[in-house]
Design an enzyme around this catalytic site. Structure first.
Site, mmCIF file in Angstrom:
data_model
loop_
_atom_site.group_PDB
_atom_site.id
_atom_site.type_symbol
_atom_site.label_atom_id
_atom_site.label_comp_id
_atom_site.label_asym_id
_atom_site.label_seq_id
_atom_site.Cartn_x
_atom_site.Cartn_y
_atom_site.Cartn_z
ATOM 1 N N HIS A 245 0.823 -1.206 0.000
ATOM 2 C CA HIS A 245 0.000 0.000 0.000
ATOM 3 C C HIS A 245 0.858 1.258 0.000
ATOM 4 C CE1 HIS A 245 -3.717 2.267 0.903
ATOM 5 N NE2 HIS A 245 -2.926 3.033 1.618
ATOM 6 N N HIS A 316 -10.399 3.285 -1.026
ATOM 7 C CA HIS A 316 -10.515 2.860 0.367
ATOM 8 C C HIS A 316 -11.343 1.576 0.393
ATOM 9 C CE1 HIS A 316 -10.144 4.397 4.670
ATOM 10 N NE2 HIS A 316 -8.975 4.543 4.119
#
Length: 994
Positions: A245, A316
């Protein structure tokens, strides 16, 4: 002593929230409730006398005309009651605002430890309700056990004197914070530690980490500060820094590609560098409007001589998959912090969204954590609250349904900002943390929410995914922080600013320390929501609404004074140095001591085998007979979930706040139809405009992700051109959402194919950006779009989402008065199709409706397309066009219908010249790229046809004077119907949700 305050609507007034729950209970669970009333409950954990409590009840929390309230139970005449409240430690934004309101009303602060906890009490009336279906309603609709708890009461067990009682979700950590060190003798020991602590460290990284801590020179410097074995603070820092990430290891990896049909092989080493960075830097050299790319929190482009725009897109997915409302709310307020943390800080001017979820009416055998219907409702509400309560307009969005997103949904959010080109004599887009600057945190406090967010997002979603990484955003706190930081910027108090998002302080401070050359951090100074957090938790928590700012020591007092003025907490937690070391202390003792250069050395790139099998080896093209009922086919297409009206979503978002929207998310006087792109007027004193578009086409991915990517980028470009954007100013933001590309014969047997899909997509991104001259101003990759779902008998099934590229594009309009929309303007105007229609229905909505995938995926020919794209731009600037609209998913017939619905004007169109050798269904529903529908005044027709001489321009017919929609071809009438029929079908599927 704590007290409970209950607030409800006056009995004579309708309860809108209760009616919504009643409707959802019927729609979701076929429960027929006679009535639902909702009481807001405030648990006041404050020490106030009765007179003070009564004053705040009447003067703050109760509207005298519309509401009733009391410090006693208000519930009457119900069959069942469900109380729902937050678990300890979950952000209670409404409670925090209520506490602030009490302090503002009384003109003094409440003592430390005082708090307000909010919850709701749902009162259900229904003759046939049972405890089982009430529990189902609570568990699957009203509460998410990830962040909330609930209690059920029947009218027989309800005590009218005590009601729900006093419930105080205080966080009480019976724990003494400490730094823990780990003796790690081998990579195997570190691997087990990584598994146990959810660090998600890669096997190849383990020996590199061990080698660093075993270096004699490192051990000597660590011994000098009292450290020996690696600490939990250091390992957690490494885990977030090395996570996919944060570090984008997949996109920096090495892909060994092989074509299974031709035997072609090559290695794509570092797709980010080859396919994103290199083309962007090459293109940007010839684009003087490019200000800043590929290093800051967001990209920056020049708007005019005085201002720049800032743009960023994020996803998200993992948090939203677990807690839809909190995940999406955190996503939208998080992406808002990116422009705020770009340069010296940009003012927010707009937000966008994209949701990819399972079918809303899914009734299959797999059991996702949240049913797609509830998940979608949650993410819609989260983005709504994040935008509306932040005072930021939501100017556009997209929604796509597909069963593959049952495993993990996609929640895409984007933000645009406005930044002065110069601030107090310095470039607004430049910033630098300097040795000696103070490290200041601003905004929210730190709690256990947000632990392991980036590492959980770097793994496949499963029942064992830790819940701690789910957060609840607070747009009110962030709005105060936004206004404060912009004022501090204008006063010259900020030398560096960045978002404190993924990885928390470890990321924000760790990355900025590399710029300065080192840092010293004092974790005990970090403001906490509650005591008892371990130092490593303080360091990596992703608690929201926080920014990290570098402030020169001489400005400390002014900065803090301004923060107090805006009711924002600003705390010095360390200083930047030039030691080359990340030095993190807790209560005077060193908790982490690492060379900043370590993260940039020695780690091997991730390696992937990529095996491609061309679509002709996997798929076939269906052989269809032409449908006799063309009207029925068109109506069925307009009713498709991915084409029909999704107005119920758009209407929940405020796109008018700030008063800058020129072309809205929905256009058309007669029927609200999604526009091609949004157009904003950031400066009221200027006619220049900012156009924003969004495109995604995951349905083409099963055929070939190269063409999926190419069509998506081409669509984003056409959307900008359709509203008046300029080809000379096209900026892009790429957001990849991809299933796991790591091969595992048991857990991910098609990993090599997914890796090849990613390679092909990256190559297409490079080719299209070069062809169209699009620098990638910003972007993001979100991998691991996979989920493990239980089946009917408890067995686990891996569900991988379709490879998806969200592509956001931006352009500047030199004159807003030349902006165009898709609606026909006048009866009698001539309608033209620009671009060729080819037999390209592979992955189309029409094929999908019939149960096919197909082979003939739409393809992009930039050289051919650009020749007439330039003419579209020229015609728009010459004001030749009455309307302009791209032809996208669904094909020509669908988009002719939408343009007519928006205008309330029918049409009479002859499609004989559209792909004359193809069947009628191909002419109607092919999704060939590169096409526009334009309408012109007949007086301008000759000029238009002369302008497009030699280009694919086909006159179709004219706008009608009555609301009749008529399509003919080869002398036969295919469709003839009133617009009202089309509109009824187009709006009916989700019409009851508005």
């Amino acid at each position: 002593m704590a007290v409970r305050l209950e607030i409800g609507w006056h009995p004579d007034l309708a309860d809108a929230e209760g009616e919504s729950v009643r409707r959802q209970a019927r729609e979701y669970f076929d429960l027929d409730l006679t009535a639902v009333r909702v009481l807001r409950v405030l648990m006041l954990d404050v020490d106030l006398d009765q007179a003070a409590l009564e004053a705040i009840r009447t003067d703050i929390f109760t509207h005298p005309t519309t509401q009733i309230s009391g410090f006693h139970p208000l519930a009457r005449d119900f069959h069942w009651a469900i109380w729902v409240g937050f678990k300890p430690g979950v952000r209670d934004t409404a409670g925090a605002v209520a506490r602030d309101a009490i302090e503002a009303y009384r003109g003094q602060q409440l003592p430390p430890g005082a708090a307000v906890y909010t919850s709701k009490l749902f009162l259900l009336t229904g003759a046939h309700l049972t405890e089982a279906n009430v529990a189902k309603l609570a568990r699957e609709l009203l509460a998410n056990d990830m962040i909330q708890e609930f209690r059920i009461f029947s009218h027989q067990t309800w005590d009218p004197n005590t009601g729900v009682g006093i419930i105080l979700p205080r966080v009480e950590l019976a724990h003494t914070p400490a730094v823990e060190a780990f003796e790690i003798a081998s990579p195997e020991v570190l691997k087990e530690l990584s598994r146990r602590r959810h660090l998600a460290l890669r096997d190849a990284d383990l020996p590199v980490i061990l080698n660093y801590f075993q270096r004699p020179e490192v051990q000597g410097r660590r011994a000098a500060v009292g450290l020996s074995a690696p600490t939990d603070v250091e390992l957690e820092y490494l885990a977030q820094a090395r996570s996919d990430h944060c570090n984008h290891n997949t996109f920096r990896g090495r892909f060994h590609y092989r074509d299974g049909a031709t035997g072609e092989t090559f290695t794509l080493d570092n797709p980010f560098k080859v396919c994103i960075e290199a083309p962007t830097r090459e293109i940007a050299r010839d684009k003087p409007w490019v200000v800043s790319v590929l290093w800051d929190n967001a990209g920056v482009g020049r708007f005019d001589d005085e201002f720049s725009y800032v743009i960023k897109g994020e996803t998200h997915n993992s948090p939203s998959n677990l807690e839809a409302y909190g995940g999406s709310l955190t996503g939208i307020v998080g992406v808002y912090r990116d422009p705020l943390g770009t340069g010296k800080g940009a003012r927010l001017i707009g937000g966008m969204y994209g949701f990819c979820v399972g079918p809303r009416d899914y009734a299959g055998p797999l059991t996702p954590r949240l049913h797609p219907r509830r998940l979608l409702d949650g993410v819609i509400e989260g983005v709504k609250d994040g935008g509306n309560k932040s005072g930021v307009p939501t100017v556009g969005g997209a929604l796509y349904f597909d069963p593959s997103y049952l495993g993990k949904c996609l929640v895409f959010v984007a933000a645009a900002g406005f930044l002065p080109r110069e601030i107090r004599g310095e470039p607004g887009a430049e910033k630098a943390a300097r040795p000696g600057d103070l490290i200041v945190t601003c905004g929210g406090r730190v709690g256990q929410d947000g632990i392991h967010g980036v590492t959980a997002s770097s793994e496949v979603s499963s029942p064992g995914t830790p819940a701690g990484h789910v957060q609840i955003g607070d747009p009110y706190t962030q709005k105060n922080m936004h206004d404060f930081l912009l004022e501090a910027r204008d006063q010259g108090l900020i030398t560096f600013i960045t978002d404190c998002g993924g990885g928390g302080l470890s990321s924000a401070v760790g990355e900025s320390a590399r710029m300065a050359g080192g840092c010293e951090v004092w974790l005990e100074a970090v403001p906490l929501k509650y005591q008892g957090l371990d130092p490593w938790e303080i360091w990596v928590s992703e608690s929201q609404e926080r920014m990290v700012v570098a402030v020169s020591p001489e400005h400390e007092a002014s900065f803090k004074d301004l923060a107090r003025k805006h009711a924002v907490e600003a705390t010095v937690i360390g200083r930047y140095t030039d030691t080359g070391v990340l030095d993190v202390k807790y209560q005077g003792r060193t908790a982490a001591f690492m060379d900043l250069s370590f993260l940039e050395e020695g780690f091997p790139p991730w390696e992937f085998d990529a095996r491609w099998l061309p679509p002709e080896k996997r798929l076939t093209e269906p052989v269809l007979s032409d449908p006799g009922d063309h009207l029925g086919a068109l109506l069925a297409m307009l009713d498709r979930p991915n084409i029909c009206s999704r107005e119920w979503i758009t209407r929940q978002y405020d796109h008018e706040v700030q008063g800058a929207s020129v072309l809205k998310p929905l256009v058309g006087e007669a029927a609200p139809v999604p526009g091609d792109a949004a157009v904003l007027r950031p400066r009221p004193d200027s006619h220049r405009g900012l156009a924003l578009s969004l495109a995604l086409n995951p349905a083409y991915s099963p055929i070939d992700t190269y063409h999926m990517t190419a069509v998506t980028i081409d669509e984003a470009v056409r959307r900008l051109l359709a509203v008046g954007g300029r080809l000379s100013h096209l900026g892009g933001v790429d957001n990849f959402c991809w299933p796991s590309v790591e091969y595992d014969p048991q857990r991910n047997p098609d990993g090599k194919f997914k890796a090849a899909q990613l390679v092909r997509s990256c190559l297409a991104l490079k080719d299209m950006c070069r062809a169209y001259g699009i620098p990638l101003l910003s972007g993001k990759d979100s991998m691991y779009v996979d989920g493990l779902l239980p089946g009917a008998f408890g067995e686990m099934h891996r569900v991988s989402g379709l490879p998806t590229l969200f592509f956001t594009a931006v352009s500047v309009l030199t004159d807003l008065r030349q902006a165009m929309s898709l609606t026909w303007k006048r009866p009698g105007d001539l309608i033209y199709l620009v671009g060729d229609t080819r037999p390209e229905l592979g992955g189309s909505e029409f094929y999908e409706m019939l149960g096919y995938v197909g082979l003939s995926v739409p393809q992009v020919n930039p050289d051919a397309f650009l020749a007439y794209y330039r003419l579209i731009e020229q015609a728009g600037q010459s004001e030749l066009l009455a309307s302009c609209h791209g032809v996208y998913r669904g094909g020509l017939a669908v988009h002719l219908a939408l343009a007519s619905l928006a205008a309330g004007l029918g049409l009479e169109v002859d499609l004989t010249r559209v792909a004359p050798d193809l069947p009628d269904y191909a002419a109607l529903y092919s999704e060939s790229a590169g096409r526009f529908l334009v309408s012109v005044d007949p007086a301008h027709a000759a000029r238009l046809e002369d302008l497009f001489a030699g280009q694919p321009l086909c006159r179709l017919g004219r706008v009608g004077g009555d609301p009749t929609f008529k399509l003919t071809r080869h002398g036969r009438t295919l469709v003839e119907t009133p617009l009202a029929t089309l509109r009824t079908v187009w709006e009916s599927r989700f019409g009851g949700l508005i």
